[in-house]
Design a protein around this motif. Structure first.
Motif, PDB file in Angstrom:
ATOM      1  N   LEU A  34       0.817  -1.214   0.000  1.00  0.00           N
ATOM      2  CA  LEU A  34       0.000   0.000   0.000  1.00  0.00           C
ATOM      3  C   LEU A  34       0.850   1.264   0.000  1.00  0.00           C
ATOM      4  N   SER A  35       1.922   1.254   0.780  1.00  0.00           N
ATOM      5  CA  SER A  35       2.716   2.476   0.909  1.00  0.00           C
ATOM      6  C   SER A  35       3.662   2.656  -0.261  1.00  0.00           C
ATOM      7  N   ARG A  45       2.592  -8.601  -5.034  1.00  0.00           N
ATOM      8  CA  ARG A  45       1.801  -7.375  -5.220  1.00  0.00           C
ATOM      9  C   ARG A  45       0.471  -7.695  -5.888  1.00  0.00           C
ATOM     10  N   HIS A  49      -3.191  -7.061  -4.378  1.00  0.00           N
ATOM     11  CA  HIS A  49      -4.163  -6.201  -5.060  1.00  0.00           C
ATOM     12  C   HIS A  49      -5.467  -6.953  -5.339  1.00  0.00           C
ATOM     13  N   ILE A  52      -7.358  -7.027  -2.161  1.00  0.00           N
ATOM     14  CA  ILE A  52      -7.906  -5.692  -1.876  1.00  0.00           C
ATOM     15  C   ILE A  52      -9.190  -5.473  -2.668  1.00  0.00           C
ATOM     16  N   TYR A  57     -11.412  -3.372   0.160  1.00  0.00           N
ATOM     17  CA  TYR A  57     -10.692  -2.638   1.201  1.00  0.00           C
ATOM     18  C   TYR A  57     -10.418  -1.203   0.772  1.00  0.00           C
ATOM     19  N   ARG A  58     -10.622  -0.256   1.695  1.00  0.00           N
ATOM     20  CA  ARG A  58     -10.247   1.136   1.436  1.00  0.00           C
ATOM     21  C   ARG A  58      -9.350   1.617   2.566  1.00  0.00           C
ATOM     22  N   PRO A  59      -8.384   2.471   2.238  1.00  0.00           N
ATOM     23  CA  PRO A  59      -7.457   2.930   3.274  1.00  0.00           C
ATOM     24  C   PRO A  59      -8.193   3.633   4.409  1.00  0.00           C
ATOM     25  N   THR A  61      -7.834   6.595   6.200  1.00  0.00           N
ATOM     26  CA  THR A  61      -7.830   7.995   6.618  1.00  0.00           C
ATOM     27  C   THR A  61      -9.205   8.497   7.021  1.00  0.00           C
ATOM     28  N   GLY A 101       0.446  18.706   5.375  1.00  0.00           N
ATOM     29  CA  GLY A 101      -0.393  17.541   5.101  1.00  0.00           C
ATOM     30  C   GLY A 101      -1.845  17.862   4.780  1.00  0.00           C
TER      31      GLY A 101
END
Lengths: 342, 342
Positions: A34-35, A45, A49, A52, A57-59, A61, A101
């Motif tokens: 992810l990063s 990978r 993916h 995901i 899946y969603r990050p 934040t 940020g």
């Protein structure tokens, strides 16, 4: 990804642990994929993916925003991002808040109060952390609502008296005075003004009027016409002025922004007349196009980028808890730039 | 406000009910104050705002985003929003997605791959629902990561082969061919090109080379110079070309964008030469400044606004579930616009 995001939750959201389990790798490997900060074999990978995608899946934040009550997003409300002044201002703002940020979310109001109101509501709904508002109507109370709710607001131009609203403005009155005064000093006697739309930009009109008054020249009401800040609007307004009987035509025109001044130059040329010989033209803003038009515009510099930078700093000082006091005002100077049009 | 937001939660977030209780009004009244859609007495409004501040209440969209996995935000990644092409593209995009309730978040990469990568990570972290990417490097794999994660991506220009990536491009090869061909048809024989930075814009170079080849003219390597897409970069590049011995100077130059063409015109004039008499100049994009510079630029129209509109439509069709198939490509024509510079 934070440690928290790896724990299983009860709210039905997919976690990194679930992605890792489906992909048959460790949560750390998923984090690396992810990063993008560590090299992970192409095949791994691909598997990650796929997992995901399969799980949706969603990050994390958004979840973090909920905990911290921060969206790390500032909104900039402008009439039109395609107007160079606002795109440069937006760039100055984005460059300033980016380091801390914060992302920059752009709203185009077309100078319409109802669009402005709708955007402000939308901005609050999204939980933006701060707002930079280049309102068309300085007296608009729109900015007060977010400020009342504790969202810092920086207004561009205008004068809003509110304990939580900071203000960044350029010294339009002095800039307009200087351009008009310059046109008069060069010999103009019948000086017209192409203003913005009704009820906009009182400072530029005030500077024009002061220069006329101090030079003992009469402000002819018939020579005060409105444009809509665009090149076409300026051309239209200049045509109106040139449509008057020859002896009542202006010998100079101060335009409240450069785009309208460029349109005024168009109209003078279309009439077979010369700038500045027949009609001297002064603008305001000093956008890039001011040196591209022929003749290059005499104008007042509007420090768009610095306005954006200062607005960003004022917002950040409140967001970072460095300042929590009364509304501050930063006034940036607008120096006269003499070129060939007047 | 939704019904859900009125229920007391266990996650420590302040609810509308709590605000209402502190203010001594009904939750409905708080909703009215927040939405601004009903008139509420000034005193009541003040009390509600005080309660909002005291409790640190924030509206509920973030929580809703978490439930729906939608941020209702699309990101547009551009080299520089102050470049008119990108501000107009952004406006077309914003106008298109706005109606569906999506906001537009702008990222300026300055054409740097590391900034682009960092922004893409940031965009994923924020949970943006879609991405419009005007990458400097068409071969950049950056766009693949969000697409792999199920976030729709529309690339502007370039050619990315990925099942989830749509592409909106203007027909740069044909546009460049037409401008170059026009310069040759007007008599140019030593035609230079001011390209973008290395590895950018291969289609514009290809169109230039095809026009030269079809006209049986040699492409002189010394007459192929790079600029950085800016006016200053174009001026610099043109100075290099004019610094050659007189008999080896170009008699025309095709510039890969209008800003560099305007810089090239600057350099020709600074040398005391005329456009198009000594050096004909052709540009690409047809930005507003193309008709402001003197002589007005012969150029190819790059339909910036339509590119933004089409990018927005492609994104929305995937976000609204109307389309879930292979990557689509929309190619918009770039018609030749003949003016005075060449």
């Amino acid at each position: 990804m934070t440690e928290t995001s790896r724990k299983r939750r009860s709210d039905g959201r997919v976690t990194i642990t679930q992605v890792a389990a489906l992909a048959g790798v460790s949560p750390t490997t998923v984090s690396h994929v992810l990063s993008g900060k560590r090299i992970v074999a192409a095949e791994t990978r691909g598997t990650v993916h796929e997992a995901i995608r399969a799980l949706g899946y969603r990050p994390n934040t958004i979840a973090r925003s909920l905990r911290t009550r921060r969206s790390h997003m500032v909104a900039v409300v402008v009439p039109d991002i395609t107007n160079t002044f606002y795109s440069v201002l937006t760039r100055g703002l984005a460059d300033t808040v980016d380091g801390a940020g914060y992302g920059t979310y752009v709203c185009n109001t077309d100078g319409k109060v109802d669009r402005e109101t709708a955007f402000l509501q939308d901005i609050l709904d999204r939980g933006a952390d701060g707002i930079v508002m280049a309102s068309v109507d300085a007296a608009s109370v729109g900015a007060l609502v977010p400020a009342d709710m504790g969202v810092p607001v920086v207004c561009i131009g205008g004068a809003i008296d509110h304990p939580r609203v900071d203000l960044v403005t350029s010294d339009d009155e002095v800039g307009s005075y200087k351009v008009t005064r310059h046109l008069i000093d060069r010999g103009a006697r019948r000086v017209a003004m192409i203003e913005g739309p009704p009820d906009s930009g009182p400072a530029r009109i005030a500077g024009f009027r002061r220069a006329m008054r101090e030079s003992r020249l009469r402000v002819d009401r018939a020579l005060m016409v409105s444009g809509d800040w665009t090149r076409l609007g300026g051309r239209e307004a200049m045509r109106t002025l040139l449509g008057r009987p020859p002896q009542r035509r202006p010998d100079a025109v101060f335009c409240a922004n450069d785009l309208m001044a460029i349109g005024a130059v168009d109209a003078v040329h279309e009439e077979g007349l010369g700038v500045p010989g027949d009609v001297a033209v002064g603008g305001f803003d000093d956008v890039d196009a001011a040196t591209i038009v022929n003749p290059a515009l005499t104008t007042a510099q509007n420090p768009a980028y610095d306005v954006g930078v200062n607005a960003g700093r004022l917002l950040m000082s409140r967001l970072e808890g460095e300042y929590d006091g009364a509304g501050r005002t930063i006034v940036l100077p607008c120096p006269l730039v003499v070129r060939d049009s007047g």
